[in-house]
Design a protein around this motif. Sequence first.
Motif, PDB file in Angstrom:
ATOM      1  N   ALA A 142      43.377  55.165  65.609  1.00  0.00           N
ATOM      2  CA  ALA A 142      43.645  56.440  64.958  1.00  0.00           C
ATOM      3  C   ALA A 142      42.726  57.549  65.451  1.00  0.00           C
ATOM      4  CB  ALA A 142      43.489  56.295  63.444  1.00  0.00           C
ATOM      5  N   SER A 143      41.755  57.212  66.282  1.00  0.00           N
ATOM      6  CA  SER A 143      40.765  58.187  66.740  1.00  0.00           C
ATOM      7  C   SER A 143      41.194  58.842  68.048  1.00  0.00           C
ATOM      8  CB  SER A 143      39.414  57.500  66.934  1.00  0.00           C
ATOM      9  OG  SER A 143      38.509  58.335  67.623  1.00  0.00           O
ATOM     10  N   GLU A 144      41.375  60.154  68.016  1.00  0.00           N
ATOM     11  CA  GLU A 144      41.702  60.883  69.251  1.00  0.00           C
ATOM     12  C   GLU A 144      40.556  60.794  70.241  1.00  0.00           C
ATOM     13  OE1 GLU A 144      44.489  62.547  70.321  1.00  0.00           O
ATOM     14  OE2 GLU A 144      45.432  61.504  68.659  1.00  0.00           O
ATOM     15  N   ALA A 145      39.322  60.903  69.731  1.00  0.00           N
ATOM     16  CA  ALA A 145      38.168  60.881  70.622  1.00  0.00           C
ATOM     17  C   ALA A 145      38.044  59.549  71.348  1.00  0.00           C
ATOM     18  CB  ALA A 145      36.892  61.158  69.826  1.00  0.00           C
ATOM     19  N   ALA A 146      38.364  58.455  70.659  1.00  0.00           N
ATOM     20  CA  ALA A 146      38.186  57.119  71.240  1.00  0.00           C
ATOM     21  C   ALA A 146      39.051  56.891  72.472  1.00  0.00           C
ATOM     22  CB  ALA A 146      38.473  56.053  70.194  1.00  0.00           C
ATOM     23  N   ARG A 147      40.068  57.696  72.652  1.00  0.00           N
ATOM     24  CA  ARG A 147      40.902  57.568  73.861  1.00  0.00           C
ATOM     25  C   ARG A 147      40.075  57.760  75.117  1.00  0.00           C
ATOM     26  NH1 ARG A 147      45.625  61.799  72.858  1.00  0.00           N
ATOM     27  NH2 ARG A 147      46.109  61.164  74.992  1.00  0.00           N
ATOM     28  N   VAL A 171      28.228  48.395  71.446  1.00  0.00           N
ATOM     29  CA  VAL A 171      27.941  48.515  70.018  1.00  0.00           C
ATOM     30  C   VAL A 171      28.072  47.126  69.415  1.00  0.00           C
ATOM     31  CG1 VAL A 171      28.592  49.560  67.824  1.00  0.00           C
ATOM     32  CG2 VAL A 171      28.811  50.893  69.931  1.00  0.00           C
ATOM     33  N   THR A 172      26.953  46.568  68.962  1.00  0.00           N
ATOM     34  CA  THR A 172      26.954  45.252  68.342  1.00  0.00           C
ATOM     35  C   THR A 172      26.684  45.394  66.851  1.00  0.00           C
ATOM     36  OG1 THR A 172      26.158  44.154  70.350  1.00  0.00           O
ATOM     37  CG2 THR A 172      25.848  42.984  68.275  1.00  0.00           C
ATOM     38  N   VAL A 173      27.549  44.816  66.041  1.00  0.00           N
ATOM     39  CA  VAL A 173      27.384  44.822  64.587  1.00  0.00           C
ATOM     40  C   VAL A 173      27.117  43.381  64.158  1.00  0.00           C
ATOM     41  CG1 VAL A 173      28.425  45.388  62.370  1.00  0.00           C
ATOM     42  CG2 VAL A 173      28.998  46.751  64.393  1.00  0.00           C
ATOM     43  N   ARG A 174      25.965  43.171  63.543  1.00  0.00           N
ATOM     44  CA  ARG A 174      25.562  41.819  63.164  1.00  0.00           C
ATOM     45  C   ARG A 174      25.379  41.739  61.657  1.00  0.00           C
ATOM     46  NH1 ARG A 174      21.599  37.985  66.557  1.00  0.00           N
ATOM     47  NH2 ARG A 174      21.403  36.260  65.099  1.00  0.00           N
ATOM     48  N   ALA A 175      26.083  40.818  61.023  1.00  0.00           N
ATOM     49  CA  ALA A 175      26.007  40.660  59.571  1.00  0.00           C
ATOM     50  C   ALA A 175      24.642  40.111  59.170  1.00  0.00           C
ATOM     51  CB  ALA A 175      27.111  39.727  59.089  1.00  0.00           C
ATOM     52  N   ALA A 203      30.411  51.749  63.495  1.00  0.00           N
ATOM     53  CA  ALA A 203      30.579  51.340  64.891  1.00  0.00           C
ATOM     54  C   ALA A 203      31.422  52.353  65.658  1.00  0.00           C
ATOM     55  CB  ALA A 203      31.220  49.955  64.955  1.00  0.00           C
ATOM     56  N   LEU A 204      32.502  52.829  65.038  1.00  0.00           N
ATOM     57  CA  LEU A 204      33.350  53.808  65.710  1.00  0.00           C
ATOM     58  C   LEU A 204      32.618  55.133  65.889  1.00  0.00           C
ATOM     59  CD1 LEU A 204      36.036  54.689  66.898  1.00  0.00           C
ATOM     60  CD2 LEU A 204      36.787  55.280  64.587  1.00  0.00           C
ATOM     61  N   LEU A 205      31.892  55.589  64.875  1.00  0.00           N
ATOM     62  CA  LEU A 205      31.147  56.841  64.992  1.00  0.00           C
ATOM     63  C   LEU A 205      30.106  56.753  66.106  1.00  0.00           C
ATOM     64  CD1 LEU A 205      30.641  57.705  61.206  1.00  0.00           C
ATOM     65  CD2 LEU A 205      32.118  58.898  62.842  1.00  0.00           C
ATOM     66  N   ALA A 206      29.479  55.586  66.260  1.00  0.00           N
ATOM     67  CA  ALA A 206      28.512  55.405  67.341  1.00  0.00           C
ATOM     68  C   ALA A 206      29.185  55.550  68.699  1.00  0.00           C
ATOM     69  CB  ALA A 206      27.848  54.037  67.215  1.00  0.00           C
ATOM     70  N   ARG A 241      24.488  61.318  62.853  1.00  0.00           N
ATOM     71  CA  ARG A 241      25.941  61.362  62.652  1.00  0.00           C
ATOM     72  C   ARG A 241      26.345  60.494  61.458  1.00  0.00           C
ATOM     73  NH1 ARG A 241      30.452  61.513  66.332  1.00  0.00           N
ATOM     74  NH2 ARG A 241      32.357  61.648  65.054  1.00  0.00           N
ATOM     75  N   LEU A 242      25.745  59.332  61.326  1.00  0.00           N
ATOM     76  CA  LEU A 242      26.069  58.458  60.202  1.00  0.00           C
ATOM     77  C   LEU A 242      25.664  59.103  58.877  1.00  0.00           C
ATOM     78  CD1 LEU A 242      25.070  54.890  61.502  1.00  0.00           C
ATOM     79  CD2 LEU A 242      27.264  56.063  61.655  1.00  0.00           C
ATOM     80  N   ALA A 243      24.483  59.708  58.863  1.00  0.00           N
ATOM     81  CA  ALA A 243      24.022  60.362  57.639  1.00  0.00           C
ATOM     82  C   ALA A 243      24.953  61.505  57.251  1.00  0.00           C
ATOM     83  CB  ALA A 243      22.596  60.866  57.832  1.00  0.00           C
ATOM     84  N   GLU A 244      25.386  62.283  58.242  1.00  0.00           N
ATOM     85  CA  GLU A 244      26.320  63.385  57.965  1.00  0.00           C
ATOM     86  C   GLU A 244      27.643  62.869  57.424  1.00  0.00           C
ATOM     87  OE1 GLU A 244      26.751  65.509  61.642  1.00  0.00           O
ATOM     88  OE2 GLU A 244      25.417  67.120  60.958  1.00  0.00           O
ATOM     89  N   SER A 245      28.011  61.660  57.792  1.00  0.00           N
ATOM     90  CA  SER A 245      29.286  61.079  57.370  1.00  0.00           C
ATOM     91  C   SER A 245      29.156  60.296  56.068  1.00  0.00           C
ATOM     92  CB  SER A 245      29.829  60.158  58.472  1.00  0.00           C
ATOM     93  OG  SER A 245      29.988  60.865  59.689  1.00  0.00           O
TER      94      SER A 245
END
Length: 431
Positions: A142-147, A171-175, A203-206, A241-245
């Motif tokens: 759904a992200s235009e930027a991610a294209r 981008v690594t996301v670790r539980a 992860a997407l914002l990063a 960016r995460l804080a702003e979001s």
Amino acid sequence: MLAAVSTAPSPSSPQATPPARDRGDACPGTLRLHAADDGALARIRVPGGVLAAHQAHALADAARRLGDGELHLTSRGNVQLRGLRDTCGEELARLLDAAGLLPSPEHERVRNVVASPLSGLDGQGAREVRSWLTALDAALCASEAARGLSGRFLFAFDDGRGDVASLGADVTVRATADDGALISLGSAREALRVAGDDAPRAALLAAEEFLQFARLAGERVWRIDELGPGSAELASAVRHRLAESGIGCVWDSTDATVTGGPLPGVIGSALCVHAPLGRLTAPQWQELADVAPGELRLTPWRVVVVPAPDMTVSDRSAALSRLAATGLVTDPSSPWLDVGACIGRPGCGKSRADVRADATRTLAAASGSPLPLYWSGCERRCGHPRGDRVDVVATPEGGYRLAGPDGDGPLRTTDLDDVSRLATALAAITS
């Protein structure tokens, strides 16, 4: 003959400095086929390696009708179809779209996501990551930027066990055990700790923030580590960016614990089989799809995981025997687990040798090596794994050069002009 063992400086990481690129990202996909010597090649992204049974049947149908009848697993748990007709692009796209394997034509090459394949199946890990995987894929499409992401950019969702966290994702996301998540960028040792429910969006914002930095760099930068010193600035920008979001985050250290991929056999409520050299014949794939009660999970280690929570112990054993009968590896001690290869001849015009045939011919000798072997038809070493290994690279003279690590020092190398003497060559550089 074997040359004397020599030492040479270790090559720098392929992401240590921005590579000089004179063209755009030509990474193949479903809609952008690559012309190979054995026909066109399509790479189908399978986020997290998760394939529903009907999708697995659709891929088998595409391989039989349009390609060479085989399916090839990549080091990111994706699928490649080879030997495709040059004119089959539209038919292939229609077939994959009908199976739900092409949710967004604009994003099909950037859906590069690996995930812990045994998550939720063996009682290990801090959390089941399927919800993360589903949420990221939907947000990515759904992200235009991610294209704008390269086909080489990689996300990883690790359930806390440390398997895919070792694969060098961007981008690594670790539980974590407290229902949180650590987000690390490239090879950075610091991570951002966020709430588990925020992990996919973070992860997407990063990734979107990385694209801003890549544009400012003014070069064709496709991976986060290619930013060099700019990677530290990116991390600070991502936190902002995460804080702003509305995503709370704090600095933390990455978890250094890493494990390997699943071994063949029955693990928890899953069947695991290894495909030698990542190649599956049509009968092997068909048997997998028939055995799977609901889905298959493809892995970066060329192991296919079949979740079977409702099977009895005896049913799992019988299913594993069926798969072994097709030539798939079910023995966790098989030497095939430590041998890999690029496609080689005749599929690749740049290859100097039929490396898969040579790897198969010397399997017994390879079993004596203390390190995994990876055979490459040229110095590009396409698909080579991370970590210590012996690289067996074809040379212009018609032989091979072997190179292996020597602790923290330079590489140990030796030349091999007769593959029947592989055991001697391996002893020379690994003893």
